[in-house]
Design a protein around this motif. Sequence first.
Motif, PDB file in Angstrom:
ATOM      1  N   THR A 195      51.569  64.841  52.553  1.00 40.56           N
ATOM      2  CA  THR A 195      52.881  64.213  52.404  1.00 40.56           C
ATOM      3  C   THR A 195      53.027  63.666  50.990  1.00 40.56           C
ATOM      4  OG1 THR A 195      53.095  63.626  54.738  1.00 40.56           O
ATOM      5  CG2 THR A 195      54.397  62.352  53.184  1.00 40.56           C
ATOM      6  N   SER A 241      47.903  62.110  51.278  1.00 43.24           N
ATOM      7  CA  SER A 241      49.119  61.413  50.869  1.00 43.24           C
ATOM      8  C   SER A 241      49.151  61.265  49.359  1.00 43.24           C
ATOM      9  CB  SER A 241      49.175  60.037  51.540  1.00 43.24           C
ATOM     10  OG  SER A 241      50.335  59.333  51.157  1.00 43.24           O
ATOM     11  N   GLY A 269      59.640  62.397  56.668  1.00 43.63           N
ATOM     12  CA  GLY A 269      58.716  62.174  57.772  1.00 43.63           C
ATOM     13  C   GLY A 269      59.489  62.116  59.068  1.00 43.63           C
ATOM     14  N   PHE A 279      55.040  67.929  53.431  1.00 41.44           N
ATOM     15  CA  PHE A 279      56.307  67.219  53.572  1.00 41.44           C
ATOM     16  C   PHE A 279      56.639  66.573  52.229  1.00 41.44           C
ATOM     17  CE2 PHE A 279      55.087  66.679  58.212  1.00 41.44           C
ATOM     18  CZ  PHE A 279      56.084  67.521  58.698  1.00 41.44           C
TER      19      PHE A 279
END
Length: 296
Positions: free
Chosen positions: A238, A264, A138, A134
């Motif tokens: 992400t 992340s 989100g 991503f």
Amino acid sequence: MPDNQGFSDFFYDAPDGLRLHARVYGESNADHWPVVCLPGLTRNARDFHELALYLFGQAKTRRRVIAFDYRGRGESAYDPDVANYNVGTEANDILCGLSALGIDQAAFIGTSRGGLIIHVLGVTKPSVLKAIVFNDIGPEIEAGGLAHIRDYLQKSPRVKTVDEAVAAQRAAHGQDFPALQMGDWERMVSAIYKERDRRLVPDFDPRLPETLKDMDLSQPLPTLWPQFKMLKEIPMMTIRGENSRLLFIATVEEMTRLHPGMKSVSVEGQGHAPFLETGALPGQMAEFFDSAESQR
């Protein structure tokens, strides 16, 4: 075979007959997942050009890359019905394109709207999703960030030259992207605009911003947390721009709580959405895909 720009053009028909387009980089390889790239609301396959060249030509594991133009963007045909510019229809278009290419599973990269489409695919055909990146998106979108995008689209100045286009983009987004160099802005402009009648115009259906005009952005937007939870078994990464107005840190923290294995990454000096070809991001995504594939 790819042309001398590193890709070949692939055209296919959507379920309703609209002619759609994708760029295909590299050859099919049954041993490794291909990578499917899904752009933002008004963006197109050109956003992923440098990243795709890296993933299929330079990464340790070379992967076929497919970058899609949604209907009304890039080389895809404009839809006569503006109402069809929606995430559900676009998700079905992607599945149709993958079927035409003979792809039944892949790693996905979704920038902004592309990430919303991935959430839909997780409901309609989860088997196609083998790994997910991503990019600054989100299951919860900040209304203020979307309002910024809508305001810019409504007030986007007309430009005639690349220099004018660069100046316009820097005026609109420079505060959120202090890390960008001139070459970054020039690549951004080459992806956003096309030449028509000796001037540059945004490369999307000019009616597309109409899909945002009636949204009440003074209120919190609907969320996709139930759909996100359905992705909990899929390897996930992400990427968030440090200055993002669309994806807040609290949302990433909640995503991590619900998906403890999620990787992340915060991108310093960039906003919505980070340029995926910059810094260490290409290598980080390549390593993520390799790691996810090794665990299948």
